[in-house]
Write a protein that holds these residues in place. Structure first.
Motif, PDB file in Angstrom:
ATOM      1  N   ASP A  98      45.879  44.504  41.696  1.00  0.00           N
ATOM      2  CA  ASP A  98      47.301  44.324  41.370  1.00  0.00           C
ATOM      3  C   ASP A  98      47.774  42.883  41.576  1.00  0.00           C
ATOM      4  OD1 ASP A  98      47.415  47.014  40.810  1.00  0.00           O
ATOM      5  OD2 ASP A  98      48.171  47.577  42.791  1.00  0.00           O
ATOM      6  N   THR A  99      46.987  42.081  42.292  1.00  0.00           N
ATOM      7  CA  THR A  99      47.425  40.723  42.648  1.00  0.00           C
ATOM      8  C   THR A  99      46.906  39.658  41.690  1.00  0.00           C
ATOM      9  OG1 THR A  99      47.541  41.312  45.004  1.00  0.00           O
ATOM     10  CG2 THR A  99      47.381  38.962  44.464  1.00  0.00           C
ATOM     11  N   ILE A 100      45.636  39.784  41.307  1.00  0.00           N
ATOM     12  CA  ILE A 100      44.999  38.721  40.514  1.00  0.00           C
ATOM     13  C   ILE A 100      45.509  38.716  39.074  1.00  0.00           C
ATOM     14  CG2 ILE A 100      42.771  37.947  39.579  1.00  0.00           C
ATOM     15  CD1 ILE A 100      41.518  38.945  42.185  1.00  0.00           C
ATOM     16  N   LYS A 101      45.571  37.545  38.505  1.00  0.00           N
ATOM     17  CA  LYS A 101      45.997  37.370  37.116  1.00  0.00           C
ATOM     18  C   LYS A 101      44.790  37.598  36.205  1.00  0.00           C
ATOM     19  CE  LYS A 101      48.846  34.014  36.403  1.00  0.00           C
ATOM     20  NZ  LYS A 101      49.426  32.654  36.196  1.00  0.00           N
ATOM     21  N   TRP A 102      44.739  38.784  35.602  1.00  0.00           N
ATOM     22  CA  TRP A 102      43.612  39.126  34.735  1.00  0.00           C
ATOM     23  C   TRP A 102      43.977  38.799  33.286  1.00  0.00           C
ATOM     24  CZ3 TRP A 102      39.729  39.958  37.827  1.00  0.00           C
ATOM     25  CH2 TRP A 102      39.916  40.620  39.042  1.00  0.00           C
ATOM     26  N   VAL A 103      43.690  37.595  32.883  1.00  0.00           N
ATOM     27  CA  VAL A 103      43.964  37.175  31.507  1.00  0.00           C
ATOM     28  C   VAL A 103      42.666  36.677  30.898  1.00  0.00           C
ATOM     29  CG1 VAL A 103      45.298  35.663  30.011  1.00  0.00           C
ATOM     30  CG2 VAL A 103      46.330  36.533  32.124  1.00  0.00           C
ATOM     31  N   GLY A 104      42.063  37.484  30.027  1.00  0.00           N
ATOM     32  CA  GLY A 104      40.780  37.109  29.459  1.00  0.00           C
ATOM     33  C   GLY A 104      39.702  37.069  30.531  1.00  0.00           C
ATOM     34  N   ARG A 105      38.625  36.380  30.252  1.00  0.00           N
ATOM     35  CA  ARG A 105      37.558  36.228  31.248  1.00  0.00           C
ATOM     36  C   ARG A 105      37.901  35.059  32.171  1.00  0.00           C
ATOM     37  NH1 ARG A 105      32.992  38.960  31.354  1.00  0.00           N
ATOM     38  NH2 ARG A 105      31.973  37.361  32.634  1.00  0.00           N
ATOM     39  N   THR A 106      37.804  35.317  33.459  1.00  0.00           N
ATOM     40  CA  THR A 106      38.041  34.284  34.465  1.00  0.00           C
ATOM     41  C   THR A 106      36.769  34.121  35.293  1.00  0.00           C
ATOM     42  OG1 THR A 106      38.786  35.807  36.186  1.00  0.00           O
ATOM     43  CG2 THR A 106      40.442  35.067  34.584  1.00  0.00           C
ATOM     44  N   ARG A 107      36.809  33.240  36.282  1.00  0.00           N
ATOM     45  CA  ARG A 107      35.667  33.128  37.192  1.00  0.00           C
ATOM     46  C   ARG A 107      35.389  34.475  37.860  1.00  0.00           C
ATOM     47  NH1 ARG A 107      32.345  29.621  36.033  1.00  0.00           N
ATOM     48  NH2 ARG A 107      31.296  30.538  37.821  1.00  0.00           N
TER      49      ARG A 107
ATOM     50  N   ILE B  32      39.682  47.822  39.136  1.00  0.00           N
ATOM     51  CA  ILE B  32      39.328  46.399  39.204  1.00  0.00           C
ATOM     52  C   ILE B  32      38.057  46.108  38.414  1.00  0.00           C
ATOM     53  CG2 ILE B  32      37.893  46.447  41.303  1.00  0.00           C
ATOM     54  CD1 ILE B  32      39.318  43.849  42.158  1.00  0.00           C
ATOM     55  N   SER B  33      37.146  47.089  38.343  1.00  0.00           N
ATOM     56  CA  SER B  33      35.906  46.892  37.593  1.00  0.00           C
ATOM     57  C   SER B  33      36.205  46.717  36.109  1.00  0.00           C
ATOM     58  CB  SER B  33      34.958  48.078  37.812  1.00  0.00           C
ATOM     59  OG  SER B  33      34.593  48.191  39.175  1.00  0.00           O
ATOM     60  N   ALA B  34      37.121  47.537  35.597  1.00  0.00           N
ATOM     61  CA  ALA B  34      37.481  47.444  34.180  1.00  0.00           C
ATOM     62  C   ALA B  34      38.330  46.204  33.912  1.00  0.00           C
ATOM     63  CB  ALA B  34      38.228  48.704  33.752  1.00  0.00           C
ATOM     64  N   LYS B  35      39.303  45.923  34.788  1.00  0.00           N
ATOM     65  CA  LYS B  35      40.187  44.770  34.584  1.00  0.00           C
ATOM     66  C   LYS B  35      39.418  43.458  34.589  1.00  0.00           C
ATOM     67  CE  LYS B  35      44.715  46.313  36.299  1.00  0.00           C
ATOM     68  NZ  LYS B  35      45.759  46.053  37.311  1.00  0.00           N
ATOM     69  N   SER B  36      38.462  43.334  35.475  1.00  0.00           N
ATOM     70  CA  SER B  36      37.715  42.089  35.606  1.00  0.00           C
ATOM     71  C   SER B  36      36.660  41.929  34.522  1.00  0.00           C
ATOM     72  CB  SER B  36      37.041  42.015  36.981  1.00  0.00           C
ATOM     73  OG  SER B  36      36.063  43.042  37.110  1.00  0.00           O
ATOM     74  N   GLY B  37      36.144  43.053  34.005  1.00  0.00           N
ATOM     75  CA  GLY B  37      35.068  42.986  33.024  1.00  0.00           C
ATOM     76  C   GLY B  37      33.786  42.443  33.616  1.00  0.00           C
ATOM     77  N   VAL B  38      33.609  42.649  34.925  1.00  0.00           N
ATOM     78  CA  VAL B  38      32.495  42.027  35.627  1.00  0.00           C
ATOM     79  C   VAL B  38      31.147  42.678  35.320  1.00  0.00           C
ATOM     80  CG1 VAL B  38      32.704  43.429  37.720  1.00  0.00           C
ATOM     81  CG2 VAL B  38      31.837  41.077  37.888  1.00  0.00           C
ATOM     82  N   PHE B  39      31.169  43.942  34.868  1.00  0.00           N
ATOM     83  CA  PHE B  39      29.913  44.639  34.630  1.00  0.00           C
ATOM     84  C   PHE B  39      29.707  44.899  33.140  1.00  0.00           C
ATOM     85  CE2 PHE B  39      31.471  46.306  38.784  1.00  0.00           C
ATOM     86  CZ  PHE B  39      30.584  45.600  39.584  1.00  0.00           C
ATOM     87  N   SER B  40      28.572  44.484  32.628  1.00  0.00           N
ATOM     88  CA  SER B  40      28.233  44.797  31.242  1.00  0.00           C
ATOM     89  C   SER B  40      27.849  46.265  31.142  1.00  0.00           C
ATOM     90  CB  SER B  40      27.044  43.942  30.787  1.00  0.00           C
ATOM     91  OG  SER B  40      25.871  44.311  31.514  1.00  0.00           O
ATOM     92  N   GLY B  41      27.850  46.781  29.926  1.00  0.00           N
ATOM     93  CA  GLY B  41      27.468  48.179  29.731  1.00  0.00           C
ATOM     94  C   GLY B  41      26.065  48.452  30.217  1.00  0.00           C
ATOM     95  N   GLU B  42      25.160  47.520  29.983  1.00  0.00           N
ATOM     96  CA  GLU B  42      23.769  47.692  30.411  1.00  0.00           C
ATOM     97  C   GLU B  42      23.665  47.700  31.926  1.00  0.00           C
ATOM     98  OE1 GLU B  42      19.735  48.389  29.926  1.00  0.00           O
ATOM     99  OE2 GLU B  42      21.371  48.464  28.467  1.00  0.00           O
ATOM    100  N   ARG B  43      24.418  46.825  32.594  1.00  0.00           N
ATOM    101  CA  ARG B  43      24.380  46.777  34.067  1.00  0.00           C
ATOM    102  C   ARG B  43      24.873  48.096  34.652  1.00  0.00           C
ATOM    103  NH1 ARG B  43      24.338  42.846  38.156  1.00  0.00           N
ATOM    104  NH2 ARG B  43      24.237  41.168  36.618  1.00  0.00           N
TER     105      ARG B  43
END
Length: 370
Positions: free
Chosen positions: A251-260, A182-193
């Motif tokens: 597996d549930t969320i629609k990961w298309v590009g950056r979302t909220r 989920i961390s990779a799919k969401s893209g929530v964390f920058s490399g620096e973080r």
């Protein structure tokens, strides 16, 4: 003064000696408590320039361990960034770009180590680093030294200090969360973080919130972290539930590009809200999960449009679709979206967190509790 039988011997090592230690495998650059190498290239070049000029460098802390068989290793307690930069330069990983000294710039700008004159490389290898040697110390004391030295120097984040001082099952659990898909799919964390332990801190805070309830981040995080780390067996079952929740949401969320959900604030709210609905989510039929997937996508789009004050036609269309999906009036849905959006401001404030979780849970309940 506390006496733990600590031995701090002062010595020095040449660049050549560090290279030999590294090649033989005796130098441990990144013990478990160390952060990853994060120096930008300009900082690395500045250090190499300092060596070329023959200027002094702050001492490096090494923790030596000798086995009964006479095998010895040296772990870097303080100075990892310096030594990593040094060894990378010796291995021609980056050139000398952006030198400040005019004379050096004229001679060596843009050159890799292998391109320096023989005499310069020979002198470079003879440069001496001051060393503070710690001999055969218990792991807890080495970690304490690491944390204290870095706290004084103000170079570590709070999470990097926690990683050093509080190893164990809770820390391992946080690493499992950070490594989850989920961390990779969401893209929530920058490399620096990620490099500075921000992903571990995020999951520690969310998990603590799921266990103890919403709080102000600054006021509660350290206390909760200490408690969970000390008594992690009590939270073992819930940690397994939390990892399972990550899998279900991944597996549930629609990961298309950056979302909220690619934002720290919204991902925090998403995980907290679903934790309260995890039993319902676990029992949800495939059709219900599809509805939740579409609902979350529509909701986050409505919030994004509202946050950037999108065109009235675009906003109205999203609100109408959302209202139809949750069987509410457009006015009620508009208020929910408005309140959630207002809660994004002052994101770590307790009141804002309550508003966001309440509104998202209200929306999700229409599908999971129906």
């Amino acid at each position: 003064m506390a006496d733990h039988g600590l031995k701090f011997e002062i010595e020095s090592k040449t660049v050549a000696e560090f290279r030999s230690l590294d090649k033989s495998g005796e130098l441990i650059l990144q013990p478990e408590y160390q952060r990853q190498a994060v120096w930008p290239e300009r900082a690395k070049v500045s250090l190499m320039e300092t060596i070329l000029l023959g200027y002094p460098i702050p001492e490096i802390y090494l923790s030596y361990e000798t086995s009964p068989e006479g095998e010895q290793t040296a772990s870097v307690v303080d100075g990892q960034q310096r030594l990593t930069s040094l060894l990378e330069f010796l291995n021609n990983k980056y050139p000398l770009e952006g030198l400040e000294d005019e004379t050096l710039r004229e001679k060596f700008e843009g050159k890799f180590f292998k391109e320096l004159p023989d005499a310069v490389r020979q002198e470079f290898f003879q440069y001496r680093f001051p060393i503070r040697r710690l001999s055969n110390l218990a792991d807890e004391f080495v970690r304490a030294v690491f944390a204290r030295v870095n706290r004084v120097n103000m170079v570590l984040t709070e999470q990097e200090l926690r990683n050093a001082l509080l190893p164990g099952p809770f820390n391992d659990f946080l690493k499992d969360c950070a490594a989850h898909q989920i961390s990779a799919k969401s893209g929530v964390f920058s490399g620096e973080r990620r490099k500075r332990g921000g992903d571990l801190e995020f999951y520690a805070e969310v998990f603590g919130t799921c266990i103890f309830g919403l709080s102000n981040k600054k006021a509660e995080l350290n206390e909760r972290y200490d408690k969970i780390s000390a008594d992690f067996e009590e939270y073992q079952d819930r940690s397994a539930e939390f990892l399972e929740l990550l899998t279900v949401l991944s597996d549930t969320i629609k990961w298309v590009g950056r979302t909220r959900w690619s934002n720290i604030v919204d991902m925090f709210t998403l995980l907290h809200s679903f934790w309260g609905l995890r039993e319902e989510l676990g029992k949800a039929s495939p059709d219900q999960r599809t509805q939740v997937r579409d609902l979350l996508d529509l909701f986050q789009r409505a919030v994004s449009v509202r946050k950037r004050n999108g065109e009235n036609g675009e906003t109205a269309s999203l609100l109408e679709s959302l209202a139809a999906m949750v069987d509410m009036t457009v006015e009620d849905v508009e208020q929910i979206v408005e309140e959630y959006t207002s809660g994004i401001r002052n994101s770590s404030d307790l009141g804002s967190r309550r508003v966001r979780s309440r509104q998202l849970t209200l929306v999700l309940s229409t599908k999971l509790k129906s």
